[in-house]
Design a protein around this motif. Structure first.
Motif, mmCIF file in Angstrom:
data_model
loop_
_atom_site.group_PDB
_atom_site.id
_atom_site.type_symbol
_atom_site.label_atom_id
_atom_site.label_comp_id
_atom_site.label_asym_id
_atom_site.label_seq_id
_atom_site.Cartn_x
_atom_site.Cartn_y
_atom_site.Cartn_z
ATOM 1 N N GLU A 167 30.280 32.145 1.562
ATOM 2 C CA GLU A 167 30.919 30.815 1.572
ATOM 3 C C GLU A 167 30.782 30.135 0.209
ATOM 4 O O GLU A 167 31.736 29.537 -0.304
ATOM 5 N N THR A 168 29.589 30.257 -0.386
ATOM 6 C CA THR A 168 29.343 29.641 -1.700
ATOM 7 C C THR A 168 30.140 30.344 -2.788
ATOM 8 O O THR A 168 30.694 29.705 -3.689
ATOM 9 N N LYS A 171 33.640 29.170 -2.784
ATOM 10 C CA LYS A 171 33.736 27.827 -3.374
ATOM 11 C C LYS A 171 33.694 27.922 -4.897
ATOM 12 O O LYS A 171 34.429 27.213 -5.596
ATOM 13 N N ARG A 172 32.836 28.801 -5.420
ATOM 14 C CA ARG A 172 32.752 29.006 -6.876
ATOM 15 C C ARG A 172 34.071 29.552 -7.416
ATOM 16 O O ARG A 172 34.513 29.176 -8.502
ATOM 17 N N ASP A 174 36.994 28.991 -6.073
ATOM 18 C CA ASP A 174 37.953 27.871 -6.032
ATOM 19 C C ASP A 174 37.822 27.020 -7.288
ATOM 20 O O ASP A 174 38.829 26.604 -7.881
#
Length: 218
Positions: A167-168, A171-172, A174
């Motif tokens: 998930e992280t 996000k990175r 993105d």
């Protein structure tokens, strides 16, 4: 040669930067090293950066740009440099353009390390770190430990860092697509971008990059 290295998280920029800088006999200038050096040496820019970081805020572009300009002005960078992690957005790229132009210099190439997004997630989310020594790094697919979740070196517990969770990582990615990827178009307009695949063994990617860069400088 004066080179900017770009690519998503997990593309292997740090590893490739070290090999390329050595092969080209130019300094590898990374954002992380710039911050650590300025903060440890307590330069004015380092003190300013630390004040933002201690407050939990992002360091403004002008501080990062100032550090980069100071580093590029050092004697070992006279014949070139490899920038890794800078510029991270279009405004920093424009500031770099202006700084180089003021010194009568210009970039020779922007090396874009291309990796499919699913491969990036696989590379980062598969990392496992030893709790006893963070230099002991394994990967569930590419370099698994002999015993699951146990460090081959010291027997310590292996764990997945929060930054490495899928998930992280997404996000990175993105953030990379939104903030950093646009610099590729910025440099494409100047005819500077050289794109290579960052898939394969480290030495294969290095050779691919060297061939591409030498083609650009020929």
């Amino acid at each position: 040669m004066r080179i900017v290295l770009v690519g998503p998280p997990g593309a292997g920029k740090g590893t490739q930067a070290a090999f390329l800088a050595k092969n080209l006999s130019i300094p590898h200038i990374s954002t992380g090293d710039l911050f650590r050096a300025n903060i440890s040496q307590q330069t004015e820019l380092g003190k300013l950066a630390k004040s933002y970081m201690d407050a939990g805020n992002l360091v403004p572009d002008e501080v990062t740009i100032g550090m980069a300009k100071d580093r590029m002005a050092q004697a070992d960078a006279e014949n070139g440099f490899l920038l890794d992690g800078f510029p991270r957005n279009v405004s920093q790229a424009e500031a770099l353009d202006e700084a180089l132009k003021a010194d009568g210099q210009k970039l020779d190439a922007v090396l874009d390390l291309e990796v499919p997004e699913d491969e990036v997630v696989k590379r980062i989310a598969g990392r496992r770190i030893c709790r006893n020594d963070s230099s002991h790094v394994f990967h569930v697919t590419y370099s698994p430990p002999k015993q699951q979740d146990v460090c081959d070196v010291c027997g310590g517990e292996l764990y997945q860092r929060g930054d490495d969770k899928e998930e992280t990582v997404r996000k990175r990615l993105d953030v990379y697509h939104r903030e950093t990827e646009p610099i590729i178009d910025h440099y494409k307009a100047q005819g500077l971008v050289v794109t290579i695949s960052a898939l394969g063994k480290v030495d294969e990617v290095t050779q691919r990059a060297m061939s591409a860069l030498q083609g650009e400088s020929a």
